[in-house]
Scaffold this motif. Structure first.
Motif, PDB file in Angstrom:
ATOM      1  N   ALA A 378       0.817  -1.214   0.000  1.00 25.89           N
ATOM      2  CA  ALA A 378       0.000   0.000   0.000  1.00 25.89           C
ATOM      3  C   ALA A 378       0.847   1.258   0.000  1.00 25.89           C
ATOM      4  CB  ALA A 378      -0.945  -0.012   1.200  1.00 25.89           C
ATOM      5  N   ALA A 379       2.031   1.185   0.581  1.00 25.06           N
ATOM      6  CA  ALA A 379       2.912   2.363   0.641  1.00 25.06           C
ATOM      7  C   ALA A 379       3.476   2.699  -0.735  1.00 25.06           C
ATOM      8  CB  ALA A 379       4.052   2.109   1.622  1.00 25.06           C
ATOM      9  N   GLY A 380       3.508   1.755  -1.651  1.00 29.94           N
ATOM     10  CA  GLY A 380       3.942   2.018  -3.014  1.00 29.94           C
ATOM     11  C   GLY A 380       5.423   1.913  -3.267  1.00 29.94           C
ATOM     12  N   ASP A 381       6.204   1.487  -2.272  1.00 29.60           N
ATOM     13  CA  ASP A 381       7.658   1.355  -2.497  1.00 29.60           C
ATOM     14  C   ASP A 381       7.948   0.014  -3.159  1.00 29.60           C
ATOM     15  OD1 ASP A 381       8.799  -0.559  -0.010  1.00 29.60           O
ATOM     16  OD2 ASP A 381       6.885   0.483   0.344  1.00 29.60           O
ATOM     17  N   GLU A 382       9.082  -0.058  -3.857  1.00 26.45           N
ATOM     18  CA  GLU A 382       9.406  -1.263  -4.616  1.00 26.45           C
ATOM     19  C   GLU A 382       9.506  -2.496  -3.730  1.00 26.45           C
ATOM     20  OE1 GLU A 382      12.702  -3.011  -7.808  1.00 26.45           O
ATOM     21  OE2 GLU A 382      13.040  -1.060  -6.818  1.00 26.45           O
ATOM     22  N   ALA A 383      10.165  -2.353  -2.574  1.00 31.70           N
ATOM     23  CA  ALA A 383      10.349  -3.511  -1.692  1.00 31.70           C
ATOM     24  C   ALA A 383       8.992  -4.043  -1.222  1.00 31.70           C
ATOM     25  CB  ALA A 383      11.223  -3.139  -0.505  1.00 31.70           C
ATOM     26  N   GLY A 384       8.131  -3.138  -0.813  1.00 31.31           N
ATOM     27  CA  GLY A 384       6.827  -3.558  -0.318  1.00 31.31           C
ATOM     28  C   GLY A 384       5.993  -4.214  -1.413  1.00 31.31           C
ATOM     29  N   LEU A 385       6.060  -3.647  -2.628  1.00 31.35           N
ATOM     30  CA  LEU A 385       5.305  -4.222  -3.740  1.00 31.35           C
ATOM     31  C   LEU A 385       5.786  -5.623  -4.078  1.00 31.35           C
ATOM     32  CD1 LEU A 385       5.127  -1.060  -6.020  1.00 31.35           C
ATOM     33  CD2 LEU A 385       3.219  -2.120  -4.797  1.00 31.35           C
ATOM     34  N   ILE A 396      -5.564  -9.684  -4.877  1.00 32.19           N
ATOM     35  CA  ILE A 396      -6.500  -8.640  -5.286  1.00 32.19           C
ATOM     36  C   ILE A 396      -5.756  -7.453  -5.889  1.00 32.19           C
ATOM     37  CG2 ILE A 396      -8.260  -7.038  -4.436  1.00 32.19           C
ATOM     38  CD1 ILE A 396      -8.811  -9.041  -2.181  1.00 32.19           C
ATOM     39  N   TYR A 397      -4.588  -7.165  -5.320  1.00 32.71           N
ATOM     40  CA  TYR A 397      -3.844  -5.979  -5.744  1.00 32.71           C
ATOM     41  C   TYR A 397      -2.654  -6.331  -6.636  1.00 32.71           C
ATOM     42  CZ  TYR A 397      -6.565  -4.190  -1.834  1.00 32.71           C
ATOM     43  OH  TYR A 397      -7.588  -3.858  -0.984  1.00 32.71           O
ATOM     44  N   SER A 398      -2.623  -7.557  -7.148  1.00 33.26           N
ATOM     45  CA  SER A 398      -1.460  -7.982  -7.940  1.00 33.26           C
ATOM     46  C   SER A 398      -1.298  -7.145  -9.201  1.00 33.26           C
ATOM     47  CB  SER A 398      -1.579  -9.462  -8.300  1.00 33.26           C
ATOM     48  OG  SER A 398      -2.775  -9.712  -9.015  1.00 33.26           O
ATOM     49  N   GLU A 399      -2.397  -6.795  -9.856  1.00 37.27           N
ATOM     50  CA  GLU A 399      -2.290  -5.996 -11.076  1.00 37.27           C
ATOM     51  C   GLU A 399      -1.819  -4.581 -10.756  1.00 37.27           C
ATOM     52  OE1 GLU A 399      -5.806  -6.138 -13.433  1.00 37.27           O
ATOM     53  OE2 GLU A 399      -6.046  -8.313 -13.225  1.00 37.27           O
ATOM     54  N   ILE A 400      -2.329  -4.030  -9.646  1.00 37.30           N
ATOM     55  CA  ILE A 400      -1.893  -2.688  -9.232  1.00 37.30           C
ATOM     56  C   ILE A 400      -0.401  -2.711  -8.911  1.00 37.30           C
ATOM     57  CG2 ILE A 400      -2.142  -0.919  -7.443  1.00 37.30           C
ATOM     58  CD1 ILE A 400      -5.083  -1.729  -7.216  1.00 37.30           C
ATOM     59  N   ALA A 401       0.006  -3.758  -8.186  1.00 36.10           N
ATOM     60  CA  ALA A 401       1.423  -3.857  -7.816  1.00 36.10           C
ATOM     61  C   ALA A 401       2.290  -3.973  -9.066  1.00 36.10           C
ATOM     62  CB  ALA A 401       1.627  -5.057  -6.910  1.00 36.10           C
ATOM     63  N   GLN A 402       1.859  -4.759 -10.053  1.00 36.50           N
ATOM     64  CA  GLN A 402       2.630  -4.916 -11.280  1.00 36.50           C
ATOM     65  C   GLN A 402       2.736  -3.588 -12.034  1.00 36.50           C
ATOM     66  OE1 GLN A 402       4.417  -7.288 -12.252  1.00 36.50           O
ATOM     67  NE2 GLN A 402       3.627  -9.229 -11.424  1.00 36.50           N
ATOM     68  N   GLU A 403       1.628  -2.847 -12.085  1.00 37.58           N
ATOM     69  CA  GLU A 403       1.640  -1.554 -12.771  1.00 37.58           C
ATOM     70  C   GLU A 403       2.588  -0.570 -12.085  1.00 37.58           C
ATOM     71  OE1 GLU A 403      -2.381  -0.296 -12.836  1.00 37.58           O
ATOM     72  OE2 GLU A 403      -3.025  -1.818 -14.312  1.00 37.58           O
ATOM     73  N   GLN A 404       2.547  -0.536 -10.739  1.00 37.40           N
ATOM     74  CA  GLN A 404       3.429   0.383 -10.019  1.00 37.40           C
ATOM     75  C   GLN A 404       4.895  -0.005 -10.185  1.00 37.40           C
ATOM     76  OE1 GLN A 404       2.165   0.856  -5.955  1.00 37.40           O
ATOM     77  NE2 GLN A 404       0.137   1.655  -6.514  1.00 37.40           N
ATOM     78  N   ASP A 411      11.193   4.405 -14.341  1.00 37.82           N
ATOM     79  CA  ASP A 411      11.957   5.482 -13.707  1.00 37.82           C
ATOM     80  C   ASP A 411      13.416   5.074 -13.560  1.00 37.82           C
ATOM     81  OD1 ASP A 411       9.687   6.994 -13.599  1.00 37.82           O
ATOM     82  OD2 ASP A 411       9.231   6.488 -11.494  1.00 37.82           O
ATOM     83  N   LYS A 412      13.617   3.805 -13.176  1.00 35.95           N
ATOM     84  CA  LYS A 412      14.991   3.322 -13.016  1.00 35.95           C
ATOM     85  C   LYS A 412      15.735   3.331 -14.348  1.00 35.95           C
ATOM     86  CE  LYS A 412      14.434   0.232  -9.046  1.00 35.95           C
ATOM     87  NZ  LYS A 412      14.525  -1.170  -8.611  1.00 35.95           N
ATOM     88  N   ARG A 413      14.985   3.005 -15.392  1.00 38.62           N
ATOM     89  CA  ARG A 413      15.623   2.997 -16.701  1.00 38.62           C
ATOM     90  C   ARG A 413      16.131   4.393 -17.063  1.00 38.62           C
ATOM     91  NH1 ARG A 413      14.731  -1.092 -20.312  1.00 38.62           N
ATOM     92  NH2 ARG A 413      14.751   0.408 -22.045  1.00 38.62           N
ATOM     93  N   ARG A 414      15.350   5.356 -16.724  1.00 36.20           N
ATOM     94  CA  ARG A 414      15.777   6.716 -17.048  1.00 36.20           C
ATOM     95  C   ARG A 414      16.978   7.132 -16.213  1.00 36.20           C
ATOM     96  NH1 ARG A 414      10.074   7.540 -17.366  1.00 36.20           N
ATOM     97  NH2 ARG A 414      10.060   8.298 -15.204  1.00 36.20           N
ATOM     98  N   GLU A 415      16.979   6.632 -14.970  1.00 34.10           N
ATOM     99  CA  GLU A 415      18.051   7.030 -14.073  1.00 34.10           C
ATOM    100  C   GLU A 415      19.308   6.167 -14.231  1.00 34.10           C
ATOM    101  OE1 GLU A 415      16.395   6.787 -10.221  1.00 34.10           O
ATOM    102  OE2 GLU A 415      14.904   8.373 -10.542  1.00 34.10           O
TER     103      GLU A 415
END
Length: 547
Positions: A378-385, A396-404, A411-415
């Motif tokens: 829920a916090a949206g950080d990579e580790a938590g996802l 239930i939130y697997s698709e949301i987690a995959q999208e995030q 973002d990492k690709r850009r950085e």
């Protein structure tokens, strides 16, 4: 000693006779008069207008059957003759005529190996004054058991019954000779019978066969050829296909052209204890779909028929037997209409129970899923996802987690440094365990290291023997496109979000299948098998269709 008994109703042309004869045992050959041959009793009695009943071979069962047939027609008859030839044994006041299959009879077993003379005399008394019992004795076997002696015991002759006895050959000669003469009284018959003894009702006033008496006029119908008659009797026995019917054929034609086939059929019947049940199930003429329905119901009730193909093999028969034993039916492995109805009712109830249990587990899983999401993804950080997806890849939130995570990866690709990004693009293009491991070797702390490890785990699972076995089981079902669409529709009805209902099983469909399997405590693979399809389609009342 060899005896032939004619256990059959003789075919006599014309109307029903008023005289009846029971023949148990063929007399021994005499001397002089018959040239050493035994007389044909059946022909003699039939020629005198009697309906003849007798039996062959002379087993105890067939003797009793002949006596029963004789008794069933005694009422209202004009005259009765009972002709008994064979070995007699006695004990106390009773006497028995032994059957051919008697083996070392004793007082304890003789009732099952012969006929009691007292019973025969009692039946003869049904027509008093016109009943003659002829008793022709022959040598008794030497292996008599305890309590028995050879020969006749004292006879208690019922009122109105005439008994004439002597040696078997003498009684046979008397039956086809003096007994058939007209105008002789019972007293004259007894007194004129040399070497024979008469007792009971011996009257000078009773003329046994009045002068001028003739048998009924024969029918004008043409007489059937003997071979055709035998074939008709045999075909009737085959149609009935019962032990009694085949015994009836053998009774009439012990040496007939179908005798071996009749004995073989009897042996097969005796070797199959549930033959009647098998024939009853065959009479139901169950269709292939009805058989599939039975197999689905057995599967729902966990009797494990090993397939839903409409073919009742050993697996299905074993499952039926288990169902019958649990429900107090004879374990024949063959179903009756009553049992099919009981099975269907139980399966319907069990399906409702299973669906209720599945819904309860789904709600519990959703509560746990939501709670875990709150403390991880829920916090949206990579580790938590990633932690969330590792535990709930189909959550239930697997698709949301995959999208995030996709956004984070972009973002990492850009950085990321150009070299790191280029190495990652190479790994993604190859999309193999080796390519992702090569990336991690080069960039163990790279921007895409976590994604590389996740992909390695995913590809390892996909290449595992368990996954390959699951794929093979689904392929073996041979489900056509139409049935796959039904599966997707059923998953959608259950709210499991299978994606497009196009009969193509993509990742979203596999996730929905895994959710279905999880909620019903089936093996969670994401691939269909017999158990999954049975639960999915049977619960919805849908027929399974294979290619």
């Amino acid at each position: 000693m060899r005896r032939a008994i004619l256990l059959t109703l003789a075919l006599v042309a014309g109307p029903a006779m008023a005289d009846r004869a029971l023949i148990l045992g063929q007399p021994e050959a005499g001397r002089g008069l018959f040239g050493g041959s035994a007389p044909d009793l059946a022909a003699a009695y039939e020629g005198a207008g009697f309906t003849v009943i007798g039996g062959s071979p002379a087993t105890a069962a067939l003797m009793r059957e002949g006596l029963a047939r004789f008794l069933s027609g005694v009422a209202g008859e004009r005259r009765l003759v009972v002709h008994l030839s064979g070995p007699f044994v006695r004990s106390g006041s009773d006497t028995w005529l032994l059957a051919d299959d008697a083996k070392a009879p004793s007082l304890a077993t003789v009732a099952g190996q012969g006929l009691a003379l007292s019973t025969i005399l009692e039946i003869a008394a049904e027509v008093p004054g016109q009943s003659v019992v002829l008793i022709g004795t022959s040598a008794a076997p030497e292996d008599l058991g305890a309590g028995l002696a050879a020969g006749l015991g004292p006879l208690e002759v019922p009122q109105g019954v005439t008994v004439i006895r002597g040696r078997s050959a003498q009684i046979g000669a008397f039956a086809v000779g003096p007994l058939m003469q007209e105008g002789r009284s019972l007293e004259a018959l007894v007194n004129g019978a040399e070497g024979l003894t008469g007792e009971g009702y011996v009257s000078a006033a009773t003329i046994w066969r009045p002068e001028g008496e003739t048998a009924p006029e024969p029918s004008s119908e043409p007489v059937a050829d003997a071979a055709d008659v035998e074939r008709a009797v045999w075909e009737s026995a085959v149609d009935a296909d019962s032990k009694e019917a085949y015994l009836g054929y053998l009774a009439r034609y012990p040496l007939g052209q179908f005798a071996d086939a009749a004995r073989k059929a009897i042996a097969e019947i005796e070797a199959e204890p549930y033959r009647a049940e098998r024939k009853a199930e065959e009479a139901l003429e169950l269709s292939r779909d009805e058989r599939r329905g039975i197999q689905r119901n057995l599967t729902v009730l966990d009797y494990k028929p090993r397939g839903i193909d409409g073919i009742f093999g050993p697996g299905t028969r074993g499952a039926i037997k288990a169902f019958q034993e649990k429900n107090g039916f004879p374990p024949s492995t063959y179903l009756t209409r009553q049992q099919i109805t009981r099975l269907s009712e139980q399966a319907e109830r069990r399906s409702a129970e299973l669906e209720a249990e599945a819904e309860r587990r789904r709600l519990e899983a959703e509560r746990a899923d939501r709670a875990y999401w709150e403390v991880t993804g829920a916090a949206g950080d990579e580790a938590g996802l990633r932690v969330y997806l590792k535990k709930y890849p189909d959550g239930i939130y697997s698709e949301i987690a995959q999208e995030q995570l996709s956004i984070i990866e972009e973002d990492k690709r850009r950085e990321a440094a150009a070299q790191d990004r280029a190495a990652w693009d190479v790994a993604v293009q190859a999309n193999t365990v080796a390519s992702y491991r090569n990336y991690l070797v080069a960039y163990p702390k790279g921007a895409f290291a976590e994604e590389a490890r996740a992909q390695i785990d995913k590809l390892t699972v996909e290449a595992s023997p368990d996954r390959q076995e699951a794929e093979a089981r689904e392929a073996a079902l041979g489900l056509p496109q139409f049935t796959k669409v039904l599966v997707e529709r059923r998953l959608a009805q259950l709210g499991l979000e299978p994606g497009a209902t196009d009969g193509e099983f993509d990742d979203q469909t596999r996730r929905a299948i895994r959710r279905f399997q999880r909620d019903r405590e089936l093996e969670v693979t994401g691939y269909l098998d017999e158990a999954t399809v049975s639960r999915m389609l049977a619960d919805a009342g849908i027929r399974i269709i294979r290619e």
